[in-house]
Design a protein around this motif. Structure first.
Motif, PDB file in Angstrom:
ATOM      1  N   ALA A  64     -20.343   3.579  -7.375  1.00  0.00           N
ATOM      2  CA  ALA A  64     -20.807   2.473  -8.220  1.00  0.00           C
ATOM      3  C   ALA A  64     -20.546   2.766  -9.691  1.00  0.00           C
ATOM      4  CB  ALA A  64     -22.297   2.223  -7.982  1.00  0.00           C
ATOM      5  N   VAL A  65     -20.754   4.020 -10.099  1.00  0.00           N
ATOM      6  CA  VAL A  65     -20.478   4.395 -11.488  1.00  0.00           C
ATOM      7  C   VAL A  65     -18.998   4.243 -11.786  1.00  0.00           C
ATOM      8  CG1 VAL A  65     -20.431   6.311 -13.128  1.00  0.00           C
ATOM      9  CG2 VAL A  65     -22.454   5.930 -11.715  1.00  0.00           C
ATOM     10  N   ARG A  66     -18.181   4.635 -10.860  1.00  0.00           N
ATOM     11  CA  ARG A  66     -16.730   4.504 -11.048  1.00  0.00           C
ATOM     12  C   ARG A  66     -16.340   3.030 -11.168  1.00  0.00           C
ATOM     13  NH1 ARG A  66     -11.990   7.072 -10.826  1.00  0.00           N
ATOM     14  NH2 ARG A  66     -10.284   6.322  -9.548  1.00  0.00           N
ATOM     15  N   TYR A  67     -16.894   2.198 -10.301  1.00  0.00           N
ATOM     16  CA  TYR A  67     -16.613   0.755 -10.339  1.00  0.00           C
ATOM     17  C   TYR A  67     -17.039   0.156 -11.677  1.00  0.00           C
ATOM     18  CZ  TYR A  67     -17.112  -4.223  -9.249  1.00  0.00           C
ATOM     19  OH  TYR A  67     -17.045  -5.594  -9.290  1.00  0.00           O
ATOM     20  N   VAL A  68     -18.259   0.466 -12.121  1.00  0.00           N
ATOM     21  CA  VAL A  68     -18.758  -0.076 -13.385  1.00  0.00           C
ATOM     22  C   VAL A  68     -17.933   0.450 -14.555  1.00  0.00           C
ATOM     23  CG1 VAL A  68     -20.727  -0.082 -14.977  1.00  0.00           C
ATOM     24  CG2 VAL A  68     -21.093  -0.454 -12.533  1.00  0.00           C
ATOM     25  N   SER A  69     -17.496   1.693 -14.471  1.00  0.00           N
ATOM     26  CA  SER A  69     -16.668   2.261 -15.533  1.00  0.00           C
ATOM     27  C   SER A  69     -15.383   1.461 -15.703  1.00  0.00           C
ATOM     28  CB  SER A  69     -16.339   3.728 -15.230  1.00  0.00           C
ATOM     29  OG  SER A  69     -17.513   4.519 -15.199  1.00  0.00           O
ATOM     30  N   ALA A  80     -11.114  -3.554 -10.441  1.00  0.00           N
ATOM     31  CA  ALA A  80     -12.065  -2.438 -10.461  1.00  0.00           C
ATOM     32  C   ALA A  80     -12.364  -1.966  -9.041  1.00  0.00           C
ATOM     33  CB  ALA A  80     -13.353  -2.859 -11.161  1.00  0.00           C
ATOM     34  N   TYR A  81     -12.533  -2.911  -8.136  1.00  0.00           N
ATOM     35  CA  TYR A  81     -12.810  -2.566  -6.734  1.00  0.00           C
ATOM     36  C   TYR A  81     -11.611  -1.875  -6.102  1.00  0.00           C
ATOM     37  CZ  TYR A  81     -14.650  -3.146  -1.977  1.00  0.00           C
ATOM     38  OH  TYR A  81     -15.118  -2.920  -0.705  1.00  0.00           O
ATOM     39  N   ILE A 102     -11.371 -10.962   1.404  1.00  0.00           N
ATOM     40  CA  ILE A 102     -11.433  -9.748   0.599  1.00  0.00           C
ATOM     41  C   ILE A 102     -12.248 -10.017  -0.664  1.00  0.00           C
ATOM     42  CG2 ILE A 102     -10.091  -8.084  -0.745  1.00  0.00           C
ATOM     43  CD1 ILE A 102      -7.814  -8.462   1.231  1.00  0.00           C
ATOM     44  N   ALA A 103     -12.027 -11.189  -1.254  1.00  0.00           N
ATOM     45  CA  ALA A 103     -12.755 -11.553  -2.472  1.00  0.00           C
ATOM     46  C   ALA A 103     -14.250 -11.638  -2.209  1.00  0.00           C
ATOM     47  CB  ALA A 103     -12.237 -12.879  -3.007  1.00  0.00           C
ATOM     48  N   SER A 104     -14.636 -12.082  -1.031  1.00  0.00           N
ATOM     49  CA  SER A 104     -16.066 -12.188  -0.705  1.00  0.00           C
ATOM     50  C   SER A 104     -16.701 -10.806  -0.593  1.00  0.00           C
ATOM     51  CB  SER A 104     -16.259 -12.966   0.597  1.00  0.00           C
ATOM     52  OG  SER A 104     -15.708 -12.266   1.705  1.00  0.00           O
ATOM     53  N   TYR A 105     -15.967  -9.835  -0.052  1.00  0.00           N
ATOM     54  CA  TYR A 105     -16.460  -8.461   0.014  1.00  0.00           C
ATOM     55  C   TYR A 105     -16.655  -7.903  -1.399  1.00  0.00           C
ATOM     56  CZ  TYR A 105     -15.655  -8.019   5.065  1.00  0.00           C
ATOM     57  OH  TYR A 105     -15.710  -8.166   6.441  1.00  0.00           O
ATOM     58  N   ILE A 106     -15.686  -8.186  -2.244  1.00  0.00           N
ATOM     59  CA  ILE A 106     -15.747  -7.686  -3.620  1.00  0.00           C
ATOM     60  C   ILE A 106     -16.918  -8.312  -4.371  1.00  0.00           C
ATOM     61  CG2 ILE A 106     -14.537  -7.605  -5.830  1.00  0.00           C
ATOM     62  CD1 ILE A 106     -11.912  -7.488  -4.239  1.00  0.00           C
ATOM     63  N   THR A 107     -17.112  -9.603  -4.182  1.00  0.00           N
ATOM     64  CA  THR A 107     -18.225 -10.300  -4.838  1.00  0.00           C
ATOM     65  C   THR A 107     -19.560  -9.750  -4.372  1.00  0.00           C
ATOM     66  OG1 THR A 107     -16.938 -12.342  -5.050  1.00  0.00           O
ATOM     67  CG2 THR A 107     -19.331 -12.536  -5.189  1.00  0.00           C
ATOM     68  N   ALA A 108     -19.670  -9.500  -3.085  1.00  0.00           N
ATOM     69  CA  ALA A 108     -20.909  -8.951  -2.542  1.00  0.00           C
ATOM     70  C   ALA A 108     -21.195  -7.572  -3.129  1.00  0.00           C
ATOM     71  CB  ALA A 108     -20.824  -8.877  -1.021  1.00  0.00           C
ATOM     72  N   TYR A 109     -20.153  -6.757  -3.251  1.00  0.00           N
ATOM     73  CA  TYR A 109     -20.350  -5.423  -3.829  1.00  0.00           C
ATOM     74  C   TYR A 109     -20.739  -5.525  -5.302  1.00  0.00           C
ATOM     75  CZ  TYR A 109     -19.543  -0.605  -5.213  1.00  0.00           C
ATOM     76  OH  TYR A 109     -19.708   0.662  -5.706  1.00  0.00           O
ATOM     77  N   ASN A 110     -20.111  -6.440  -6.005  1.00  0.00           N
ATOM     78  CA  ASN A 110     -20.401  -6.605  -7.425  1.00  0.00           C
ATOM     79  C   ASN A 110     -21.852  -7.021  -7.663  1.00  0.00           C
ATOM     80  OD1 ASN A 110     -19.260  -6.874 -10.279  1.00  0.00           O
ATOM     81  ND2 ASN A 110     -20.119  -8.911  -9.985  1.00  0.00           N
TER      82      ASN A 110
END
Length: 233
Positions: A64-69, A80-81, A102-110
């Motif tokens: 999560a830190v890597r993604y936010v970075s 980022a994902y 794929i976009a829905s997975y990314i949105t859920a993670y975000n």
């Protein structure tokens, strides 16, 4: 590159045992860009307190830190994902998932709790999050100022401390309350009062009015005034 001890020192006590050499090696392998490494390092250390706000796995925190970075570097959610989870993207492609899926997975993670908590912390000024590092830097500069063999190093360290530790400039607040007009008003009232007292004293002495009558006399003040507009208008 990160070391096991460096990451353990940055984490709360209950997470220290989760750090091993293999985990650290995996982190280091994904951080080839020096600037990317520096940003990730600062965020990794700066946001550890969010681990106290839920039951999170240490690997999830690192991801999560890597993604936010990456997000803070201006990358889109998708980019980022993709850079945080390249293996997942490969699996999605291998399964021939549609882009919208794929976009829905990314949105859920975000929108996940851990990512949201870290993103909230990213809005806090860095000087607040890194007060301990700021103090450590001051201590280093102070040590160099006192012990460095080079006069230039000692001078630079001293100048750095003088610059960053100088007292804030005093700002004077000036208020214009119309003092001169106030003094004139007080003088006028003082003069009018003295004149009234003299008149009352003369009336009593002449017998035209006794003290009791004077005490019950209504006082009418004839004064000029200037109408002040209503502040709400």
């Amino acid at each position: 590159m990160f070391t096991v001890d460096e990451i353990r020192d940055a984490l709360p006590t209950q997470f220290k045992k989760s750090i091993n050499q293999q985990l650290v090696d995996n982190i280091n392998q994904t951080l080839s860009d020096p600037e990317e490494f520096e940003r990730y390092r600062d965020n990794l250390i700066g946001y550890t307190h969010v681990l106290q706000q839920g039951k999170f796995k240490i690997q999830n925190y690192l991801d999560a830190v890597r993604y936010v970075s990456f997000k803070l570097m201006g990358l889109t959610n998708t980019d980022a994902y993709s850079r945080t989870f390249p293996d997942k993207i490969k699996r999605f492609k291998a399964k021939q998932l549609a882009d919208k899926d794929i976009a829905s997975y990314i949105t859920a993670y975000n929108k996940s709790k851990l990512v949201s908590l870290i993103m909230e912390q990213s809005l806090i000024p860095t000087y607040v999050l890194n007060q301990d590092i700021y103090q450590e830097a001051i201590n280093v500069q102070a040590t160099l100022m006192r012990t460095a063999k080079s006069e230039k190093v000692r001078s630079d360290a001293a100048n750095s401390l003088l610059t960053h530790l100088k007292q804030p400039e005093t700002q004077k607040l000036q208020l214009d309350i119309g003092l001169s007009n106030t003094e004139k008003t007080i003088d006028s009232l003082r003069s009018a009062t003295a004149e009234l007292v003299a008149q009352q004293k003369a009336l009593i002495q002449s017998g035209a009015m006794d003290a009791q009558q004077m005490a019950h006399q209504k006082l009418i003040v004839d004064a000029e005034y200037e109408e002040v507009p209503n502040a709400q208008e």
